[in-house]
Design a protein around this motif. Structure first.
Motif, short mmCIF file in Angstrom:
data_model
loop_
_atom_site.label_atom_id
_atom_site.label_comp_id
_atom_site.label_asym_id
_atom_site.label_seq_id
_atom_site.Cartn_x
_atom_site.Cartn_y
_atom_site.Cartn_z
N HIS A 15 -22.73 65.04 36.72
CA HIS A 15 -23.24 63.80 36.13
C HIS A 15 -22.15 62.75 35.96
CE1 HIS A 15 -27.39 64.86 35.87
NE2 HIS A 15 -27.05 66.05 35.41
N ALA A 17 -19.61 62.61 37.67
CA ALA A 17 -19.21 62.30 39.05
C ALA A 17 -20.01 61.12 39.61
CB ALA A 17 -19.43 63.53 39.94
N ASP A 125 -21.78 67.51 46.45
CA ASP A 125 -22.43 68.69 47.04
C ASP A 125 -22.20 68.70 48.56
OD1 ASP A 125 -23.41 68.69 44.45
OD2 ASP A 125 -25.41 69.36 45.03
N THR A 169 -32.91 66.93 40.84
CA THR A 169 -31.60 66.30 40.57
C THR A 169 -31.78 64.80 40.35
OG1 THR A 169 -30.44 67.97 41.85
CG2 THR A 169 -29.31 65.88 41.59
#
Ligand code: MEV
Length: 289
Positions: A15, A17, A125, A169
């Motif tokens: 978050h 990030a 990711d 997400t």
């Protein structure tokens, strides 16, 4: 023939990030494998992967291919399953159409798929599933700043499933944005998580690990609204046993929050904790060998 990709574990900085704060992430050995077939019924996620592939490489795909996905990564649980599936599918498509792609091109493709799924992802990711390793990550206005971390530290962690989140997400990134808008002082939480990530990163380079920082990180995430009562119960139980735990990845606030990343200074205690959660948990070692 199958194509593989591994998952990721955010140790600190989820978050934050998204807001350009540093984060610390590791590739993990658990992952997915994907086979490709002629044609088949696909969901929008897989259709989009093929559309992105066509658009970026100029290859015309007549009908959508069928993918056979075998995943040990629980879906939507914070371990990078969407990015890993996308990366393996892009490798399968590249092989089928005889296209050579380098890792930078794969990062671009997986990023496009992640944007479709998550709206405003930081890119952490994507980098983790394509490159792996232990690295610090900071989103900037241009390309992210990524620093691989050299450490001789080998840590064991227990991943405890708190339940598949009801939210995506994308939803959880929106929850944080709304909570900050309602309560501007929460911006400080984002900055404090950034400081924690930097400290954990520096500690890793010195081959040390401060368990208390994980506890602090979880408190800040809880205040941001990304942890659920189910996750909080697990975190309290771990703390009662002398360990520390936090959500990893986007979390969830109304049901499960995905995997709970759990540490204990006494690694034998992790094994005991695992017994309490049996098939819903597993022990990993990182950085990945
Ligand atoms: C998701 O794994 C991590 C988040 O910080 C989103 C992102 O950085 O893209 C929640």
């Amino acid at each position: 023939m199958t194509f593989t990709a591994h998952g990721k574990l955010i140790i600190s900085g989820e978050h934050a990030a998204v807001y350009g704060q540093p984060a610390l992430c590791s590739g993990i050995s658990v992952g997915v494998s994907v086979g490709i077939g002629e044609s088949g019924e696909l969901d929008n996620f897989l259709k989009n992967i093929q559309d992105v592939f066509s658009k970026q490489t100029g290859v015309a795909i007549g009908t959508y291919h069928r993918f056979v996905i075998d995943s040990l990564l629980p879906v939507g649980s914070g371990l990078g399953s969407s990015a890993a599936v996308a990366y393996a599918c892009f490798q399968a498509l590249a092989d089928m159409y005889d296209i050579n792609l380098n890792s930078e091109e794969y990062v671009h493709l997986v990023d496009e798929s992640e944007k479709y799924m998550h709206g405003n992802p930081s890119g952490i990711d994507t980098y983790a599933v394509v490159h792996g390793g232990l690295f610090s990550f900071r989103r900037t206005l241009t390309s992210p700043e990524i620093k691989p971390i050299i450490t001789s530290l080998r840590l064991q962690a227990l991943l405890i499933q708190s339940g598949k989140p009801k939210e995506t997400t994308k939803d959880m990134i929106a929850v944080v944005a709304q909570n900050i808008e309602k309560t501007p002082s929460l911006k400080q939480n984002i900055e404090n998580i950034g400081v924690i990530s930097t400290t954990i990163t520096e500690n890793f380079s010195r081959n040390t690990f401060d368990y208390a920082l994980i506890k602090q990180n979880q408190k800040l995430l809880m205040q941001l609204g990304v942890s659920s009562p189910e996750a909080d119960t697990i975190v309290h139980l771990v703390e009662k046993e002398g360990g520390v735990a936090k959500i990893t990845g986007a979390g969830g606030n109304t049901g499960g929050s995905g995997m709970i990343l759990t540490f204990h200074e006494d690694e034998a205690k992790l094994v005991e904790l695992q017994k309490q959660f049996s098939e819903h948990s597993y022990i990993i070692t990182f950085p990945m060998e």
